[in-house]
Design an enzyme around this catalytic site. Structure first.
Site, PDB file in Angstrom:
ATOM      1  N   THR A 107      30.287 -37.299 -12.627  1.00  0.00           N
ATOM      2  CA  THR A 107      30.485 -38.690 -13.051  1.00  0.00           C
ATOM      3  C   THR A 107      29.136 -39.275 -13.472  1.00  0.00           C
ATOM      4  OG1 THR A 107      30.243 -39.389 -10.754  1.00  0.00           O
ATOM      5  CG2 THR A 107      32.493 -39.186 -11.576  1.00  0.00           C
ATOM      6  N   TYR A 115      34.404 -40.611 -18.307  1.00  0.00           N
ATOM      7  CA  TYR A 115      35.107 -39.696 -17.385  1.00  0.00           C
ATOM      8  C   TYR A 115      36.609 -39.679 -17.678  1.00  0.00           C
ATOM      9  CZ  TYR A 115      36.401 -37.727 -12.770  1.00  0.00           C
ATOM     10  OH  TYR A 115      36.909 -36.953 -11.744  1.00  0.00           O
ATOM     11  N   GLY A 162      43.964 -37.421  -6.777  1.00  0.00           N
ATOM     12  CA  GLY A 162      43.598 -38.821  -6.588  1.00  0.00           C
ATOM     13  C   GLY A 162      42.242 -38.867  -5.912  1.00  0.00           C
TER      14      GLY A 162
HETATM   15  N1  LIG Z   1      36.470 -36.105  -5.435  1.00  0.00           N
HETATM   16  C1  LIG Z   1      37.503 -36.716  -5.979  1.00  0.00           C
HETATM   17  O1  LIG Z   1      38.072 -37.661  -5.423  1.00  0.00           O
HETATM   18  C2  LIG Z   1      38.051 -36.247  -7.281  1.00  0.00           C
HETATM   19  C3  LIG Z   1      39.167 -36.907  -7.795  1.00  0.00           C
HETATM   20  C4  LIG Z   1      39.728 -36.478  -8.981  1.00  0.00           C
HETATM   21  C5  LIG Z   1      39.150 -35.410  -9.659  1.00  0.00           C
HETATM   22  N2  LIG Z   1      38.049 -34.807  -9.155  1.00  0.00           N
HETATM   23  C6  LIG Z   1      37.502 -33.681  -9.904  1.00  0.00           C
HETATM   24  O2  LIG Z   1      37.450 -32.545  -9.061  1.00  0.00           O
HETATM   25  C7  LIG Z   1      36.347 -31.725  -9.428  1.00  0.00           C
HETATM   26  C8  LIG Z   1      35.456 -31.470  -8.214  1.00  0.00           C
HETATM   27  O3  LIG Z   1      34.997 -32.731  -7.731  1.00  0.00           O
HETATM   28  P1  LIG Z   1      34.166 -32.846  -6.361  1.00  0.00           P
HETATM   29  O4  LIG Z   1      34.371 -34.218  -5.880  1.00  0.00           O
HETATM   30  O5  LIG Z   1      34.474 -31.693  -5.484  1.00  0.00           O
HETATM   31  O6  LIG Z   1      32.666 -32.721  -6.939  1.00  0.00           O
HETATM   32  P2  LIG Z   1      31.297 -32.442  -6.171  1.00  0.00           P
HETATM   33  O7  LIG Z   1      31.493 -32.475  -4.693  1.00  0.00           O
HETATM   34  O8  LIG Z   1      30.304 -33.355  -6.818  1.00  0.00           O
HETATM   35  O9  LIG Z   1      30.976 -30.912  -6.602  1.00  0.00           O
HETATM   36  C9  LIG Z   1      30.818 -30.628  -7.952  1.00  0.00           C
HETATM   37  C10 LIG Z   1      30.624 -29.151  -8.146  1.00  0.00           C
HETATM   38  O10 LIG Z   1      30.551 -28.907  -9.571  1.00  0.00           O
HETATM   39  C11 LIG Z   1      29.340 -28.246  -9.860  1.00  0.00           C
HETATM   40  N3  LIG Z   1      28.882 -28.638 -11.193  1.00  0.00           N
HETATM   41  C12 LIG Z   1      28.622 -29.883 -11.667  1.00  0.00           C
HETATM   42  N4  LIG Z   1      28.211 -29.822 -12.946  1.00  0.00           N
HETATM   43  C13 LIG Z   1      28.213 -28.498 -13.285  1.00  0.00           C
HETATM   44  C14 LIG Z   1      27.865 -27.788 -14.449  1.00  0.00           C
HETATM   45  N5  LIG Z   1      27.435 -28.402 -15.554  1.00  0.00           N
HETATM   46  N6  LIG Z   1      27.968 -26.434 -14.434  1.00  0.00           N
HETATM   47  C15 LIG Z   1      28.405 -25.794 -13.324  1.00  0.00           C
HETATM   48  N7  LIG Z   1      28.754 -26.407 -12.197  1.00  0.00           N
HETATM   49  C16 LIG Z   1      28.654 -27.754 -12.173  1.00  0.00           C
HETATM   50  C17 LIG Z   1      28.379 -28.644  -8.760  1.00  0.00           C
HETATM   51  O11 LIG Z   1      27.321 -27.703  -8.663  1.00  0.00           O
HETATM   52  P3  LIG Z   1      25.968 -28.072  -7.840  1.00  0.00           P
HETATM   53  O12 LIG Z   1      26.361 -27.980  -6.386  1.00  0.00           O
HETATM   54  O13 LIG Z   1      25.008 -27.027  -8.241  1.00  0.00           O
HETATM   55  O14 LIG Z   1      25.569 -29.451  -8.248  1.00  0.00           O
HETATM   56  C18 LIG Z   1      29.326 -28.622  -7.568  1.00  0.00           C
HETATM   57  O15 LIG Z   1      29.532 -27.283  -7.118  1.00  0.00           O
HETATM   58  C19 LIG Z   1      35.623 -32.457 -10.566  1.00  0.00           C
HETATM   59  O16 LIG Z   1      36.072 -31.966 -11.805  1.00  0.00           O
HETATM   60  C20 LIG Z   1      36.075 -33.891 -10.381  1.00  0.00           C
HETATM   61  O17 LIG Z   1      36.014 -34.612 -11.580  1.00  0.00           O
HETATM   62  C21 LIG Z   1      37.483 -35.203  -7.984  1.00  0.00           C
END
Ligand SMILES: NC(=O)c1ccc[n+]([C@@H]2O[C@H](COP(=O)([O-])OP(=O)(O)OC[C@H]3O[C@@H](n4cnc5c(N)ncnc54)[C@H](OP(=O)(O)O)[C@@H]3O)[C@@H](O)[C@H]2O)c1
Length: 241
Positions: A86, A147, A178
């Site tokens: 984000t 996003y 969500g």
């Molecule tokens: N959390 C929520 O509530 C939520 C809701 C809806 C959708 N999502 C989606 O679910 C997915 C995971 O979210 P999360 O909350 O688990 O995120 P997070 O905890 O911030 O983890 C993100 C992961 O993606 C990796 N990453 C980021 N940019 C990258 C890139 N350019 N190349 C390779 N790896 C990359 C990070 O690697 P590093 O560790 O090296 O930084 C990390 O392993 C995302 O697509 C997010 O948009 C999340």
């Protein structure tokens, strides 16, 4: 023989839960990450899941990274496009960099990762592509024009590619989480979470990463072979499409 699954952003948050659940379901799992070596190494030591570092926003890095995964584990049969970032700002304050970083990772990343594995999946007549989109790609969210646009794009990508893969045994589906209790969401101030976000979730809580992981394990399975081009919403009743 166990199938090979590759999870982008598979070392933290939702992706880590997906990697662990796929391993528990019998897959040989590779977890990609972007730059947080400390978290990735700790994840690898704890889970035994090998980690591979590259940036999904760069096509050639994906080609090379996938080649190294395949050299050590075998052909990728399940790809989970989970990596996402984000860069929130109100639109009038959003910079071109904030727009481009999110588009390049959250949308172009799907092209960059899926394109190199697609020909092999077609040749083997089997594949599973699972894209982690978001509730905010479905409903839009103030402060997240970049996003929301990228995540809505992930759904268009899913529906179009599903039609191309169907005759070749490849399913392409999306999961729309969500609000899930990962670092991405915990970064939101506690007051905003408790007073503005959680009251909008009918089940009255944030989701758990494992609840998204279970959706992915199902969509990856042979049992889900008739499901393609679909969007599975896991949002505690917050939004119905
Ligand atoms: N959390 C929520 O509530 C939520 C809701 C809806 C959708 N999502 C989606 O679910 C997915 C995971 O979210 P999360 O909350 O688990 O995120 P997070 O905890 O911030 O983890 C993100 C992961 O993606 C990796 N990453 C980021 N940019 C990258 C890139 N350019 N190349 C390779 N790896 C990359 C990070 O690697 P590093 O560790 O090296 O930084 C990390 O392993 C995302 O697509 C997010 O948009 C999340």
């Amino acid at each position: 023989m166990s199938r090979v699954a590759l999870v982008t952003g598979g070392t933290r948050g939702i992706g880590a839960a997906i990697s662990i659940s796929l391993k528990a379901a019998g897959y040989k799992v590779a977890a990609n990450y972007a730059g947080n070596d400390e978290k990735a190494k700790a994840f690898e030591a704890e889970t035994g899941i090998p980690v591979f570092k590259w940036d999904v926003s760069i096509y050639q890095s994906c080609v090379d990274g996938i080649a190294s995964v395949e050299a050590s584990l075998g052909a990728v049969e399940v790809l989970v496009n989970n990596a996402g970032i984000t860069r929130d700002a109100m639109f009038h304050k959003m910079t071109p960099d904030q727009w481009n970083e999110v588009m390049n990772t959250n949308l172009t990343g799907l092209f960059n990762m899926t394109h190199p594995v697609w020909t092999g999946m077609r040749e083997r007549n089997f594949g599973r592509i699972i894209n982690i989109s978001s509730i905010n790609g479905q409903k839009g969210q103030m402060g997240q024009v970049n996003y929301s646009a990228a995540k809505a794009g992930d759904l268009g990508f899913t529906k179009a590619l599903a039609q191309e893969g169907a005759a070749k045994g490849i399913t392409v589906n999306a999961v729309c989480p969500g609000y899930i209790g990962t670092e991405m969401v915990r970064a939101i101030p506690e007051k905003v979470l408790n007073e503005r976000i959680i009251p909008q979730i009918p089940v009255g809580r944030l989701g758990e990463p494992e609840e998204i992981a279970r959706c992915v394990v199902f969509l990856a399975s042979d049992d889900a072979g008739f499901i393609t081009g679909s969007t599975l919403s896991a949002n505690g009743g917050q939004f119905f499409v």
